[in-house]
Every structure is written in structure tokens, then in C-alpha cells.
Design an enzyme around this catalytic site. Sequence first.
Site, PDB file in Angstrom:
ATOM      1  N   THR A   1     -34.387  17.996  51.767  1.00  0.00           N
ATOM      2  CA  THR A   1     -33.605  18.177  50.491  1.00  0.00           C
ATOM      3  C   THR A   1     -32.965  19.469  50.220  1.00  0.00           C
ATOM      4  OG1 THR A   1     -35.286  16.736  49.398  1.00  0.00           O
ATOM      5  CG2 THR A   1     -33.934  17.812  47.920  1.00  0.00           C
TER       6      THR A   1
ATOM      7  N   THR B   1     -29.767  13.542  46.671  1.00  0.00           N
ATOM      8  CA  THR B   1     -30.006  12.554  47.133  1.00  0.00           C
ATOM      9  C   THR B   1     -28.930  12.473  48.191  1.00  0.00           C
ATOM     10  OG1 THR B   1     -31.113  11.743  45.324  1.00  0.00           O
ATOM     11  CG2 THR B   1     -30.418  10.193  46.914  1.00  0.00           C
TER      12      THR B   1
ATOM     13  N   GLU C   1     -43.301   6.190  55.792  1.00  0.00           N
ATOM     14  CA  GLU C   1     -43.437   7.247  54.662  1.00  0.00           C
ATOM     15  C   GLU C   1     -43.495   6.496  53.415  1.00  0.00           C
ATOM     16  OE1 GLU C   1     -40.166   9.652  53.340  1.00  0.00           O
ATOM     17  OE2 GLU C   1     -41.477  11.330  53.374  1.00  0.00           O
TER      18      GLU C   1
HETATM   19  C1  LIG Z   1     -43.194  17.579  44.055  1.00  0.00           C
HETATM   20  C2  LIG Z   1     -41.899  17.248  44.976  1.00  0.00           C
HETATM   21  C3  LIG Z   1     -42.060  17.190  46.356  1.00  0.00           C
HETATM   22  C4  LIG Z   1     -41.177  16.956  47.347  1.00  0.00           C
HETATM   23  N1  LIG Z   1     -41.263  17.392  48.626  1.00  0.00           N
HETATM   24  C5  LIG Z   1     -40.141  17.093  49.560  1.00  0.00           C
HETATM   25  C6  LIG Z   1     -40.271  17.466  50.985  1.00  0.00           C
HETATM   26  O1  LIG Z   1     -41.493  17.986  51.448  1.00  0.00           O
HETATM   27  N2  LIG Z   1     -39.386  17.579  51.563  1.00  0.00           N
HETATM   28  C7  LIG Z   1     -38.020  16.989  51.141  1.00  0.00           C
HETATM   29  O2  LIG Z   1     -36.979  17.311  52.024  1.00  0.00           O
HETATM   30  N3  LIG Z   1     -37.894  16.900  49.900  1.00  0.00           N
HETATM   31  C8  LIG Z   1     -39.056  16.902  49.063  1.00  0.00           C
HETATM   32  N4  LIG Z   1     -38.856  16.524  47.669  1.00  0.00           N
HETATM   33  C9  LIG Z   1     -37.472  16.033  47.013  1.00  0.00           C
HETATM   34  C10 LIG Z   1     -37.238  14.719  46.622  1.00  0.00           C
HETATM   35  O3  LIG Z   1     -37.132  13.640  48.043  1.00  0.00           O
HETATM   36  C11 LIG Z   1     -36.141  14.745  45.877  1.00  0.00           C
HETATM   37  O4  LIG Z   1     -36.561  15.173  44.692  1.00  0.00           O
HETATM   38  C12 LIG Z   1     -35.667  12.954  45.413  1.00  0.00           C
HETATM   39  O5  LIG Z   1     -35.178  12.518  46.651  1.00  0.00           O
HETATM   40  C13 LIG Z   1     -34.431  13.114  44.517  1.00  0.00           C
HETATM   41  O6  LIG Z   1     -33.537  14.090  44.863  1.00  0.00           O
HETATM   42  P1  LIG Z   1     -33.177  15.060  43.815  1.00  0.00           P
HETATM   43  O7  LIG Z   1     -34.093  15.993  43.143  1.00  0.00           O
HETATM   44  O8  LIG Z   1     -32.119  16.085  44.384  1.00  0.00           O
HETATM   45  O9  LIG Z   1     -32.347  14.245  42.560  1.00  0.00           O
HETATM   46  P2  LIG Z   1     -30.878  14.129  42.433  1.00  0.00           P
HETATM   47  O10 LIG Z   1     -30.145  13.439  43.741  1.00  0.00           O
HETATM   48  O11 LIG Z   1     -30.164  14.985  41.769  1.00  0.00           O
HETATM   49  O12 LIG Z   1     -30.827  12.766  41.602  1.00  0.00           O
HETATM   50  C14 LIG Z   1     -31.285  12.845  40.031  1.00  0.00           C
HETATM   51  C15 LIG Z   1     -31.243  11.401  39.424  1.00  0.00           C
HETATM   52  O13 LIG Z   1     -30.191  10.707  39.611  1.00  0.00           O
HETATM   53  C16 LIG Z   1     -30.307   9.649  40.203  1.00  0.00           C
HETATM   54  N5  LIG Z   1     -28.943   9.371  41.147  1.00  0.00           N
HETATM   55  C17 LIG Z   1     -28.520  10.148  41.998  1.00  0.00           C
HETATM   56  N6  LIG Z   1     -27.226   9.710  42.279  1.00  0.00           N
HETATM   57  C18 LIG Z   1     -27.363   8.071  41.855  1.00  0.00           C
HETATM   58  C19 LIG Z   1     -26.642   6.995  42.265  1.00  0.00           C
HETATM   59  N7  LIG Z   1     -25.387   6.985  43.003  1.00  0.00           N
HETATM   60  N8  LIG Z   1     -26.952   5.860  41.562  1.00  0.00           N
HETATM   61  C20 LIG Z   1     -27.967   5.932  40.686  1.00  0.00           C
HETATM   62  N9  LIG Z   1     -28.740   7.039  40.463  1.00  0.00           N
HETATM   63  C21 LIG Z   1     -28.494   8.187  41.075  1.00  0.00           C
HETATM   64  C22 LIG Z   1     -31.438   9.661  40.991  1.00  0.00           C
HETATM   65  O14 LIG Z   1     -32.066   8.441  41.503  1.00  0.00           O
HETATM   66  C23 LIG Z   1     -32.458  10.670  40.272  1.00  0.00           C
HETATM   67  O15 LIG Z   1     -33.237   9.944  39.452  1.00  0.00           O
HETATM   68  C24 LIG Z   1     -39.854  16.716  46.650  1.00  0.00           C
HETATM   69  C25 LIG Z   1     -39.467  16.439  45.466  1.00  0.00           C
HETATM   70  C26 LIG Z   1     -40.717  16.833  44.506  1.00  0.00           C
HETATM   71  C27 LIG Z   1     -40.417  16.946  42.987  1.00  0.00           C
END
Ligand SMILES: Cc1cc2nc3c(=O)[nH]c(=O)nc-3n(C[C@H](O)[C@H](O)[C@H](O)COP(=O)(O)OP(=O)(O)OC[C@H]3O[C@@H](n4cnc5c(N)ncnc54)[C@H](O)[C@@H]3O)c2cc1C
Length: 384
Positions: free
Chosen positions: A122, A128, A242
Site C-alpha cells: 500500500t 487500493t 491471506e
Molecule cells: C492496521 C492496518 C494494517 C495494514 N497492513 C498492511 C500491510 O501490512 N501491508 C500493506 O501493503 N497494506 C496494509 N494495510 C493497508 C490496507 O490494505 C488498506 O488500508 C486497504 O486496502 C484500503 O486501502 P486505503 O486505505 O488506501 O483506502 P482507499 O483506497 O483510499 O479507499 C478508501 C475507501 O474508499 C473505498 N473505495 C475506493 N475506491 C473505490 C471504488 N472504486 N469503488 C468503491 N469503493 C471504493 C474503499 O473500499 C475504502 O473503503 C493496512 C491497513 C491498516 C489500517
Amino acid sequence: MTDDAHQDIRDGVRTLCAQFPDAYFRAIDAERGYPEAFVDALIAAGWLSAMIPEEYGGTGLGLAAASVIMEEINRCGGNAGAVHGQMYNMGTLLRHGSDAQKRKYLPPIAEGKLRIQSMAVTEPAAGTDTTRIRTIAVRNGDRYVVNGQKVWISRVQHSDLMILLARTTPLHDVTQRSAGMSIFIVDLHDAIGHGLTVRPIRNLVNHETNELFFDNLEIPAENLIGEEGRGFRYILDGLNAERTLIAAECIGDGYWFVDRAVKYAGTRVVFDRPIGMNQGVQFPIAEAHIEIEAANLMRFRACDLFDAGRPCGAEANMAKYLAAKASWEAANVCLQTHGGFGFATEYDIERKFRETRLYQVAPVSTNMIFAYIAEHVLGLPRSF
Ligand SMILES: Cc1cc2nc3c(=O)[nH]c(=O)nc-3n(C[C@H](O)[C@H](O)[C@H](O)COP(=O)(O)OP(=O)(O)OC[C@H]3O[C@@H](n4cnc5c(N)ncnc54)[C@H](O)[C@@H]3O)c2cc1C
């Protein structure tokens, strides 16, 4: 496969977990610490090398058995989030690593001498949409030089190795946006302070997670896993395991919440009767139980397909969705059943409530599961 097939594993993990009661995890949570003694014990007992083949010193168990280990940790009141990376990150190495890499890393991982707890995908700007990552690794002789930034990368401070996804070809130079990314093994001891800076993120859960800053970090070229440019595909290959393991953790949480709610509802007396005698209290607990049981069936369906080497993308995603939803609903019901006491840290409910909430966001958010099912199962047009 039924639950009974795993009774030995359940008993073994429960015996180990019994040495780490609620008070242990409560104290670790209060100090935002890491459950070192618990993780050491899990490793020493071999539970975290369950999926490493026997030829590399592991137990060579399948996903169903591994998922039971994760489930039991959560069901006993712990949080497998402290260790689950170790269970699935080695799969990337196993599937796509060279023989030399497997021989170098897998035996010490199985022995507990090396931890591979972290995977860095990430990024703050990409979110995402992983194809938009900007962290770039440029080949320079026998090394790659990495620059960029990651966010939410977990367990970096409690791992020896990290799998890193970086672009090796910039987005504007590839014909397919999922191409041009590669994965690397990063030796964290070599990297931290020598091109890699780790900044912890304090968050809702006691989950060790960090921002990472890469400033000319050098990685030996031999640490590239598989072929250059195919890293995104390799990461996708690991997601089913996973997701299914996390589903199992949620199911463990769900059973824990229901057990606690049932116990409390049966003993707490208000208006001269146990509160559990009221349908308004018992029905939501029954509903939570039903939903956990249903999610559990999908979890074992995903495991069985995975272990048979069959496609299980739909089932792994559906299991993760159902289990994360069921555990969150069970958490709410458990808290509500406990009334004010649910908020007291000594009951552990507020801790587990926070922990289980994570799984509707990470490692994949609920909307992304809907998007997967809509597109890949139902054939609806791609939405992004
Ligand atoms: C405690 C914690 C531990 C983590 N550990 C890891 C790790 O070890 N390694 C790693 O790589 N990542 C890690 N992550 C990251 C995690 O995988 C991401 O936070 C998660 O995939 C969501 O991405 P984002 O936070 O960038 O949200 P964003 O992509 O910014 O999205 C925000 C919201 O909008 C929604 N959204 C976005 N685009 C769309 C769309 N096109 N249609 C509908 N809904 C949409 C999403 O579903 C989400 O609810 C961790 C996160 C947390 C909070």
C-alpha cells in the site's frame, strides 16, 4: 472437511494459548506493545511454519489446518494479527522464489530463526489502486536502488524480512497497467537506517503498522523474486490464502464474542432475571451465532478448494466478507449485551471489538470484494 478433522490442532493451540490469558493481551494492548513471548511460543511450537513444506523444515499442512491455527488464537482471546504475515508471506517465496532463495530463507523461517512478517504494497497516493504505486526500483549493476514511500506496512519492527512491491518500469511505459511491477525480499536489518526509514502509525488497534520511506535503498539484484515485471501477478496469487486466513481469524473472534455474550447473558441478573431470558437480548446473540456458522462453511469451502489446487478466488473473497461482517456484528452484540461493562477494559470486549473492526478495511476493503464478485463471478462490467 469438517471441524473435527482439526481437533488435535485446536487442542494444541488452545493449550499454548492457555499460558497467555486475557490479562496478558490486555497488558500488551495497554502499553501498545508486541506479544513477544506469545509469538516466541507459537514459533517454538512450530505453529507458524505450518504451511512450509516438510522438505524445507516446515509441517507441510494445508490452508484448512493453517486457518484453524489462526482461528484458535483469536478464539482464545488473542490476536493473530501480530503474526499472520508469517503464515502467508512465505507462500510468495515458495511459489515464485528461485531454488536458491527457497533454500536460503525457508529453512530458517521454519526453524524460527528468521521472521517474514511484512509485505509492503500500500502507498498513500495509490490507495487500493495498486497499479498506481510510485515506489520505484531501478537496476544498477548487481543492485536495485529503491525510492518511494509506503503506508500501513505492518510488523516491520518485528520482522527480519519484508516482501516489497515496487515498479521496475514506470506506469507510462507499460502497455498494461498491472505490468512493470516486481517483488523483492528486503533484509530489514540491512535496510533500516541505510535507505529505509520506518515511522510507526498509532492507530485504533494495537497493531504495529508503519509508514516507510525509501531513499536510495540498495537491494541486491539476487533478492528479486521471480521475473522482473510480474510482481503484481505474484502478489495476487497470494491473496486467496491471506483472505481465507483472515476469515478464519474473524470466525475465531466471532465465536469468542458469542461465548462471552452467552456467559454474561446467563449470569447477569436485572429485574430479578438473567438478562438472557429476554428475547431482546438472546435473539441478537442467536443471530450472530447463525451468521458465524454460515461464514465458517464458506471459509472451509475456500480452504478445501485451495488445498485441492482448484480456483478459489470467489470463495476466498466471500469467506472474508462474510466472516468480517459476522465478527463485527457479534462484537456489537457482545458489547450491547454487556451494557456499560462492555466498555471496561478489564472485560476485553472493547479490545477485541477494535481488533475485529479492522477486517472490513484491511487487507482488502468490503467494496473491493463486492467489485470482485460483481465482475468476476457475475460478469458485470468492470467498475474501475
Ligand atoms: C492496521 C492496518 C494494517 C495494514 N497492513 C498492511 C500491510 O501490512 N501491508 C500493506 O501493503 N497494506 C496494509 N494495510 C493497508 C490496507 O490494505 C488498506 O488500508 C486497504 O486496502 C484500503 O486501502 P486505503 O486505505 O488506501 O483506502 P482507499 O483506497 O483510499 O479507499 C478508501 C475507501 O474508499 C473505498 N473505495 C475506493 N475506491 C473505490 C471504488 N472504486 N469503488 C468503491 N469503493 C471504493 C474503499 O473500499 C475504502 O473503503 C493496512 C491497513 C491498516 C489500517
